[in-house]
Design a protein around this motif. Structure first.
Motif, PDB file in Angstrom:
ATOM      1  N   ARG A  57     -18.799 -61.938  35.374  1.00  0.00           N
ATOM      2  CA  ARG A  57     -18.184 -62.706  34.285  1.00  0.00           C
ATOM      3  C   ARG A  57     -19.284 -63.455  33.560  1.00  0.00           C
ATOM      4  NH1 ARG A  57     -12.832 -63.176  34.552  1.00  0.00           N
ATOM      5  NH2 ARG A  57     -12.893 -65.020  33.273  1.00  0.00           N
ATOM      6  N   VAL A  58     -19.455 -63.120  32.300  1.00  0.00           N
ATOM      7  CA  VAL A  58     -20.563 -63.672  31.550  1.00  0.00           C
ATOM      8  C   VAL A  58     -20.039 -64.227  30.245  1.00  0.00           C
ATOM      9  CG1 VAL A  58     -22.618 -63.040  30.255  1.00  0.00           C
ATOM     10  CG2 VAL A  58     -22.255 -62.076  32.535  1.00  0.00           C
ATOM     11  N   GLY A  59     -20.356 -65.487  29.966  1.00  0.00           N
ATOM     12  CA  GLY A  59     -19.864 -65.967  28.696  1.00  0.00           C
ATOM     13  C   GLY A  59     -20.271 -67.368  28.319  1.00  0.00           C
ATOM     14  N   LEU A  60     -20.173 -67.634  27.046  1.00  0.00           N
ATOM     15  CA  LEU A  60     -20.342 -68.987  26.542  1.00  0.00           C
ATOM     16  C   LEU A  60     -19.152 -69.778  27.073  1.00  0.00           C
ATOM     17  CD1 LEU A  60     -21.087 -68.159  22.807  1.00  0.00           C
ATOM     18  CD2 LEU A  60     -22.744 -68.767  24.555  1.00  0.00           C
ATOM     19  N   ASP A  61     -19.440 -70.896  27.667  1.00  0.00           N
ATOM     20  CA  ASP A  61     -18.401 -71.636  28.345  1.00  0.00           C
ATOM     21  C   ASP A  61     -18.391 -73.073  27.825  1.00  0.00           C
ATOM     22  OD1 ASP A  61     -16.710 -72.854  30.067  1.00  0.00           O
ATOM     23  OD2 ASP A  61     -17.742 -72.245  31.898  1.00  0.00           O
ATOM     24  N   GLU A  62     -17.311 -73.446  27.153  1.00  0.00           N
ATOM     25  CA  GLU A  62     -17.250 -74.788  26.552  1.00  0.00           C
ATOM     26  C   GLU A  62     -17.346 -75.878  27.614  1.00  0.00           C
ATOM     27  OE1 GLU A  62     -14.779 -72.598  26.216  1.00  0.00           O
ATOM     28  OE2 GLU A  62     -14.975 -71.858  24.157  1.00  0.00           O
ATOM     29  N   ASP A  63     -16.931 -75.534  28.827  1.00  0.00           N
ATOM     30  CA  ASP A  63     -16.915 -76.548  29.878  1.00  0.00           C
ATOM     31  C   ASP A  63     -18.285 -76.771  30.493  1.00  0.00           C
ATOM     32  OD1 ASP A  63     -14.218 -76.776  29.499  1.00  0.00           O
ATOM     33  OD2 ASP A  63     -13.753 -75.226  30.963  1.00  0.00           O
ATOM     34  N   TYR A  64     -19.241 -75.913  30.157  1.00  0.00           N
ATOM     35  CA  TYR A  64     -20.567 -76.066  30.748  1.00  0.00           C
ATOM     36  C   TYR A  64     -21.412 -76.955  29.845  1.00  0.00           C
ATOM     37  CZ  TYR A  64     -24.925 -75.108  33.061  1.00  0.00           C
ATOM     38  OH  TYR A  64     -26.105 -75.262  33.731  1.00  0.00           O
ATOM     39  N   THR A  65     -21.613 -78.192  30.284  1.00  0.00           N
ATOM     40  CA  THR A  65     -22.194 -79.176  29.376  1.00  0.00           C
ATOM     41  C   THR A  65     -23.597 -79.629  29.802  1.00  0.00           C
ATOM     42  OG1 THR A  65     -21.012 -80.870  30.618  1.00  0.00           O
ATOM     43  CG2 THR A  65     -19.976 -80.089  28.604  1.00  0.00           C
ATOM     44  N   GLN A  91     -21.296 -53.421  35.892  1.00  0.00           N
ATOM     45  CA  GLN A  91     -20.118 -53.962  36.580  1.00  0.00           C
ATOM     46  C   GLN A  91     -19.521 -55.204  35.915  1.00  0.00           C
ATOM     47  OE1 GLN A  91     -20.339 -54.324  40.835  1.00  0.00           O
ATOM     48  NE2 GLN A  91     -21.877 -52.708  40.950  1.00  0.00           N
ATOM     49  N   CYS A  92     -20.004 -55.553  34.743  1.00  0.00           N
ATOM     50  CA  CYS A  92     -19.482 -56.731  34.051  1.00  0.00           C
ATOM     51  C   CYS A  92     -18.007 -56.499  33.689  1.00  0.00           C
ATOM     52  CB  CYS A  92     -20.301 -57.002  32.795  1.00  0.00           C
ATOM     53  SG  CYS A  92     -19.875 -58.535  32.010  1.00  0.00           S
TER      54      CYS A  92
ATOM     55  N   SER B  93     -10.970 -74.865  43.377  1.00  0.00           N
ATOM     56  CA  SER B  93     -12.024 -75.553  42.651  1.00  0.00           C
ATOM     57  C   SER B  93     -11.509 -76.230  41.386  1.00  0.00           C
ATOM     58  CB  SER B  93     -13.107 -74.549  42.276  1.00  0.00           C
ATOM     59  OG  SER B  93     -13.983 -75.126  41.346  1.00  0.00           O
ATOM     60  N   SER B  94     -11.883 -77.484  41.227  1.00  0.00           N
ATOM     61  CA  SER B  94     -11.445 -78.213  40.046  1.00  0.00           C
ATOM     62  C   SER B  94     -12.264 -77.771  38.832  1.00  0.00           C
ATOM     63  CB  SER B  94     -11.625 -79.705  40.272  1.00  0.00           C
ATOM     64  OG  SER B  94     -12.963 -79.957  40.638  1.00  0.00           O
ATOM     65  N   SER B  95     -13.420 -77.201  39.107  1.00  0.00           N
ATOM     66  CA  SER B  95     -14.301 -76.845  38.000  1.00  0.00           C
ATOM     67  C   SER B  95     -14.125 -75.377  37.631  1.00  0.00           C
ATOM     68  CB  SER B  95     -15.748 -77.123  38.381  1.00  0.00           C
ATOM     69  OG  SER B  95     -16.043 -76.438  39.582  1.00  0.00           O
ATOM     70  N   ILE B  96     -12.872 -74.952  37.466  1.00  0.00           N
ATOM     71  CA  ILE B  96     -12.641 -73.577  37.057  1.00  0.00           C
ATOM     72  C   ILE B  96     -13.254 -73.381  35.679  1.00  0.00           C
ATOM     73  CG2 ILE B  96     -10.886 -71.925  36.338  1.00  0.00           C
ATOM     74  CD1 ILE B  96      -9.101 -73.014  38.515  1.00  0.00           C
ATOM     75  N   SER B  97     -14.168 -72.455  35.601  1.00  0.00           N
ATOM     76  CA  SER B  97     -14.784 -72.200  34.315  1.00  0.00           C
ATOM     77  C   SER B  97     -14.769 -70.698  34.104  1.00  0.00           C
ATOM     78  CB  SER B  97     -16.206 -72.722  34.293  1.00  0.00           C
ATOM     79  OG  SER B  97     -17.044 -71.850  35.005  1.00  0.00           O
ATOM     80  N   PHE B  98     -15.163 -70.290  32.910  1.00  0.00           N
ATOM     81  CA  PHE B  98     -15.134 -68.867  32.604  1.00  0.00           C
ATOM     82  C   PHE B  98     -16.032 -68.085  33.553  1.00  0.00           C
ATOM     83  CE2 PHE B  98     -16.516 -65.044  30.469  1.00  0.00           C
ATOM     84  CZ  PHE B  98     -15.313 -64.534  30.024  1.00  0.00           C
ATOM     85  N   ASN B  99     -17.152 -68.691  33.919  1.00  0.00           N
ATOM     86  CA  ASN B  99     -18.197 -67.942  34.604  1.00  0.00           C
ATOM     87  C   ASN B  99     -18.154 -67.955  36.125  1.00  0.00           C
ATOM     88  OD1 ASN B  99     -19.868 -67.027  32.315  1.00  0.00           O
ATOM     89  ND2 ASN B  99     -19.942 -69.217  31.913  1.00  0.00           N
ATOM     90  N   THR B 100     -17.460 -68.909  36.709  1.00  0.00           N
ATOM     91  CA  THR B 100     -17.460 -68.940  38.161  1.00  0.00           C
ATOM     92  C   THR B 100     -16.075 -68.679  38.702  1.00  0.00           C
ATOM     93  OG1 THR B 100     -17.278 -71.328  37.955  1.00  0.00           O
ATOM     94  CG2 THR B 100     -19.441 -70.476  38.502  1.00  0.00           C
TER      95      THR B 100
END
Lengths: 269, 186
Positions: A57-65, A91-92, B93-100
């Motif tokens: 799973r690869v992506g721009l993630d708004e939650d990653y700050t 495998q993405c 996990s509380s930190s559900i994000s797109f990538n993990t």
């Protein structure tokens, strides 16, 4: 009692078993791994390079700050996504990011088993042909979102975008299309033609969610959507639509869609 | 929860263990004996569950040659605490994000349990959990290790884990090229 044995030398964390390193990296996610952990030592980088599972799973993630990530301009972030997709070794399964000119065919080659594709910024000066051709190759795709940066050019392409995407991806469960808007293109709202949704669509057996933004929907178009998607539970239309033109039959059909949002207004004369 | 390594007392323990079949006795690589709830051991460790089911548990102390006494003490302590804790609904996990992928969050007592460990003890514990097939304890320890890495630069991570930078100049240049974005500086 015998005196305790002398404390052994500090543990060699670089020698942590690779399945444990993988477990830790899966929790960190692609951004953190690339920004820090995999650069710490060779054995850890080996895990990053050799475990495609990390990059599913690869992506721009708004939650990653993380500020190291936030400060990067979009084009720089895009490089990270490309490297990550390539490391997935085919495998993405999910991609969320921008697709500037020409990246989509590359993405489709490198990630043929994508189930989820979210293009947050699609720009392609060619018309929709290239998009549809690429989507056809993603035979497992279930979830598709596209935000169009430019209006679709119908000069030498006479098909409707919605119809073509449905044809290309018959297994979709969720489809979200945000067409270009006058605001984004900075042109006059009154002179701007919203994307017409007027024609028939093929039967979409699995589609449960359809959201179309910045479109101009006709009753014929709405009829076709309801008829073509027997499992539709959520329908959201944002743009122009004249509710007063709906006949009783169409109203009745719409009643079976659980979450129906017609966030629309009449097209100004 | 060390029982003892003295012979006479170990004999005593054996008798107690025999009388009360609710526990099993485990022996560390350095010969120390530990007693653990049989139910918790079987529930939390696939390897111990297999040994209990297969009858290969030794009442005089089942040899676990790969695990030192400090790590085994922590394993046993964890199992016994787990046996007494009231399981709460699995926390995702509380930190559900797109990538993990979503993971189960450690519970409060599990957090405290790993927080008090030295780096070396944590290392030994995660290895022991891996060896014994203890999925839940692996969750908790790997979560802790990932927390220790989060937001840190390669240099900071090396410092925290006492890792030597084993890259040559050429290899570092290769990384710099592949991950150019990670070195972005405005």
């Amino acid at each position: 009692m015998a005196p305790p044995p002398p404390a052994p030398a500090a543990r060699d964390w670089a020698a942590l078993p690779s399945d444990i390193v993988l477990d830790v990296f899966l929790r960190l996610g692609p951004h953190e791994v690339m920004l820090g952990a995999e650069q710490a030592c060779k054995p850890w980088r080996h895990v990053a390079l050799e475990e495609p599972m990390l990059w599913r799973r690869v992506g721009l993630d708004e939650d990653y700050t993380d500020k190291r990530w936030i400060r990067c301009p979009c084009s720089v972030k895009q490089q990270m996504l490309r490297v990550a997709v390539d490391r997935a070794k085919g495998q993405c399964e999910a991609f969320k990011g921008n697709c500037y000119d020409g990246y989509l065919p590359h993405l489709v080659r490198r990630a043929p088993i994508l189930r989820s594709l979210n293009i947050q910024h699609y720009s392609d000066y060619e018309n929709g042909k290239r998009l549809v051709k690429a989507l056809k190759k993603l035979t497992l795709l279930e979830d598709l979102e596209i935000y169009f940066k430019y209006s679709i050019d119908y000069e030498d392409w006479d098909k409707s975008m919605l119809q073509s995407i449905c044809k290309a991806c018959p297994r979709l469960k969720k489809l979200v299309l945000m067409y270009a808007s006058a605001t984004e293109l900075e042109c006059d709202e009154d002179e701007f033609d919203k994307e017409p949704v007027d024609g028939p669509i093929p039967v979409m057996r699995n589609l449960h969610t359809l959201k179309l933004y910045e479109c101009e929907l006709s009753c014929k178009g709405l009829n076709a959507i309801i008829d073509g998607c027997p499992r539709l539970e959520t329908l959201l239309i944002d743009g122009y639509f004249n509710k007063r033109k709906m006949d009783e039959n169409l109203k009745l059909k719409c009643a079976r869609v659980k979450n129906l949002t017609l966030d629309t207004m009449k097209k100004p004369p | 929860m060390e029982v003892d390594k003295g012979k006479g007392e170990a004999e005593e323990t054996r008798k107690v263990a025999e009388a009360d079949r609710d526990t099993v006795t485990l022996k560390s690589s350095d010969g120390k004996l530990f007693e653990v709830s049989k139910e918790a051991a079987a529930r939390l460790s696939t390897v111990l569950a297999g040994m209990i089911a297969g009858g290969s548990i030794d009442d005089n102390g089942t040899d676990l040659k790969q695990i030192g006494s400090e790590a085994l003490e922590n394993v046993v302590d964890y199992c016994n605490k787990h046996a007494n804790s009231i399981p709460s609904a699995a926390l995702i996990s509380s930190s559900i994000s797109f990538n993990t992928a979503p993971f189960k969050e450690p519970e409060e007592w599990e957090r405290k349990f790993v927080d008090r460990l030295s780096h070396d003890a944590l290392f030994d514990l995660v290895e022991a959990a891996n060896f014994l097939g203890m999925e839940r304890l692996l969750d908790v320890t790997c979560h802790k290790i990932s927390e220790m890495m989060k937001g840190k630069s390669p240099d900071q991570i090396r410092e925290v884990f006492n890792i030597k930078n084993d890259y040559t100049k050429e290899e570092l240049e290769e990384i710099r090229q592949e991950l150019a974005w990670a070195f972005y500086d405005d």
